[in-house]
Design a protein around this motif. Structure first.
Motif, mmCIF file in Angstrom:
data_model
loop_
_atom_site.group_PDB
_atom_site.id
_atom_site.type_symbol
_atom_site.label_atom_id
_atom_site.label_comp_id
_atom_site.label_asym_id
_atom_site.label_seq_id
_atom_site.Cartn_x
_atom_site.Cartn_y
_atom_site.Cartn_z
ATOM 1 N N LEU A 3 102.058 43.207 33.589
ATOM 2 C CA LEU A 3 102.103 43.023 35.033
ATOM 3 C C LEU A 3 103.197 43.908 35.606
ATOM 4 O O LEU A 3 104.320 43.903 35.112
ATOM 5 N N VAL A 4 102.850 44.648 36.652
ATOM 6 C CA VAL A 4 103.798 45.583 37.256
ATOM 7 C C VAL A 4 104.116 45.111 38.669
ATOM 8 O O VAL A 4 103.219 44.976 39.497
ATOM 9 N N VAL B 273 94.951 52.615 27.335
ATOM 10 C CA VAL B 273 95.470 51.930 28.517
ATOM 11 C C VAL B 273 94.357 51.815 29.551
ATOM 12 O O VAL B 273 93.576 52.752 29.738
ATOM 13 N N VAL B 274 94.283 50.665 30.212
ATOM 14 C CA VAL B 274 93.277 50.485 31.263
ATOM 15 C C VAL B 274 93.930 49.866 32.486
ATOM 16 O O VAL B 274 94.772 48.977 32.386
ATOM 17 N N ALA B 275 93.555 50.386 33.669
ATOM 18 C CA ALA B 275 94.033 49.843 34.941
ATOM 19 C C ALA B 275 93.111 48.709 35.370
ATOM 20 O O ALA B 275 91.888 48.867 35.418
ATOM 21 N N VAL B 276 93.675 47.564 35.685
ATOM 22 C CA VAL B 276 92.907 46.366 36.025
ATOM 23 C C VAL B 276 93.280 45.904 37.433
ATOM 24 O O VAL B 276 94.459 45.803 37.760
ATOM 25 N N ASP B 277 92.255 45.626 38.267
ATOM 26 C CA ASP B 277 92.537 45.062 39.591
ATOM 27 C C ASP B 277 91.567 43.946 39.971
ATOM 28 O O ASP B 277 91.587 43.455 41.086
ATOM 29 N N GLY B 278 90.695 43.550 39.043
ATOM 30 C CA GLY B 278 89.772 42.456 39.306
ATOM 31 C C GLY B 278 88.490 42.839 39.999
ATOM 32 O O GLY B 278 87.638 41.985 40.241
ATOM 33 N N GLU C 47 98.413 36.461 39.880
ATOM 34 C CA GLU C 47 98.110 37.770 39.300
ATOM 35 C C GLU C 47 97.949 37.682 37.788
ATOM 36 O O GLU C 47 97.124 38.379 37.193
ATOM 37 N N GLU C 48 98.704 36.818 37.144
ATOM 38 C CA GLU C 48 98.529 36.601 35.706
ATOM 39 C C GLU C 48 97.153 36.025 35.416
ATOM 40 O O GLU C 48 96.494 36.411 34.438
ATOM 41 N N ARG C 49 96.708 35.128 36.283
ATOM 42 C CA ARG C 49 95.380 34.536 36.107
ATOM 43 C C ARG C 49 94.295 35.583 36.317
ATOM 44 O O ARG C 49 93.316 35.642 35.559
ATOM 45 N N LEU C 50 94.454 36.422 37.330
ATOM 46 C CA LEU C 50 93.484 37.489 37.576
ATOM 47 C C LEU C 50 93.369 38.404 36.361
ATOM 48 O O LEU C 50 92.259 38.745 35.927
ATOM 49 N N LEU C 51 94.499 38.789 35.808
ATOM 50 C CA LEU C 51 94.486 39.686 34.653
ATOM 51 C C LEU C 51 93.852 39.023 33.448
ATOM 52 O O LEU C 51 93.043 39.637 32.738
ATOM 53 N N ALA C 52 94.184 37.759 33.218
ATOM 54 C CA ALA C 52 93.611 37.043 32.075
ATOM 55 C C ALA C 52 92.099 36.902 32.218
ATOM 56 O O ALA C 52 91.350 37.095 31.244
ATOM 57 N N GLU C 53 91.638 36.591 33.426
ATOM 58 C CA GLU C 53 90.207 36.437 33.649
ATOM 59 C C GLU C 53 89.470 37.763 33.502
ATOM 60 O O GLU C 53 88.327 37.805 33.031
#
Length: 293
Positions: A236-237, A151-156, A212-218
């Motif tokens: 997405l949470v 698991v990895v935490a992603v925030d851009g 936020e979906e775009r941020l995560l995908a990028e």
């Protein structure tokens, strides 16, 4: 970096569990394992030898050597095919492990300690190394399992990008699924031009979610191309990220996060999310800095 995996030991049960995890990490990476014990007593000018009235094998120095020997034996039992070296270093644990991190590809520590690493709690050694170490730090807590996702935490952020890269490499080496988790109502560091800023919510929550979906995908795109063998699941949470990540650790074999060091120990992830996971995660926690030379 192809440096060894370094593990700090102190004779505790937690440290021996960390040795097992570190040995497996060294085998996955194809590097050696370096077992280190911080020996503070010489600096305190105390007698290191056995007592005249005690057993021949007594004394602080002999005890320290046994700590190292037990750890090396455990490492060789866990991964007989890796090279294992050992070192007794004079100094206190924080300084010793920070110095070791300069040549290591990974530093592994247990979540609790005793003896040479007295006070090896997540509030001291692990946090210090996460903020100031020169390589990723893996804190072994919870269940060290061989199954489940990474698991990895992603925030851009750049720090999170380094963590994502580390997580992909770990998932690939372990043959595990990667779960990328991102909280999409965290506005604290965003500008007015960001689709997720509260001032721009007039267009509805769908616009926020899409951004936020775009941020995560990028954040994942480049790494997915580099690691096509890794199956990735995005999550997405809508809400607080800490409980969501802690929940994920109940099934994970590893959780990875970035560390934002801003002058000392202060940082968004290191100060809140990382602290929560280092205290409450149900699996080992890796903290990755994004500013390593």
């Amino acid at each position: 970096m192809n440096g060894p995996v370094v593990v700090g030991v102190d004779g505790s049960k937690s440290a021996l569990t960390a040795v097992e995890v570190a040995a497996r990490e060294a085998r996955l990476r194809g590097v050696g394992l370096h077992v280190v014990h911080a020996f503070i007593w010489p600096a305190m000018h105390v007698d290191l030898g056995p007592s005249p009235t005690g057993p021949v094998g007594g004394g602080l120095l002999n005890a320290a050597e046994r700590v190292l020997s037990d750890a090396v034996d455990r490492a060789r039992e866990t991964a007989p095919d890796i090279e294992v070296t050992r070192e007794l270093v004079t100094g206190e644990p924080l300084t010793v492990l920070e110095s070791q991190s300069r040549k290591a590809s990974l530093v592994v520590v247990g979540s609790r300690g005793m003896g040479g690493f007295i006070g090896l709690l997540v509030g001291s050694t692990a946090v210090h190394l996460s903020a100031h170490g020169r390589c990723p730090v893996l804190v072994v807590r919870g269940d060290a399992r061989d199954s489940g996702p990474v698991v990895v935490a992603v925030d851009g952020s750049p720090e999170a990008d380094a963590a994502v890269g580390f997580a992909f490499a770990e998932a690939s080496a372990r043959g595990a699924e990667l779960v990328a988790v991102h909280a999409w109502n965290t506005w604290t560091e965003r500008g007015d031009d960001d689709p997720g800023h509260p001032q721009n919510l007039v267009d509805g929550v769908d616009r926020l979610r899409a951004g936020e979906e775009r941020l995560l995908a990028e954040a994942l795109a480049g790494w997915q191309e580099r690691y096509p063998d890794v199956t990735t699941r995005r999550r997405l949470v809508e809400g607080r990220i800490r409980p969501a990540l802690i929940e994920e650790t109940e099934r994970a074999q590893l959780i990875v996060m970035g560390a934002r060091g801003r002058g000392g120990f202060v940082g968004l992830l290191l100060g809140s999310v990382s602290q929560a996971l280092l205290h409450h995660a149900h699996c080992p926690v890796a903290v990755v800095r994004g500013d390593r030379p």
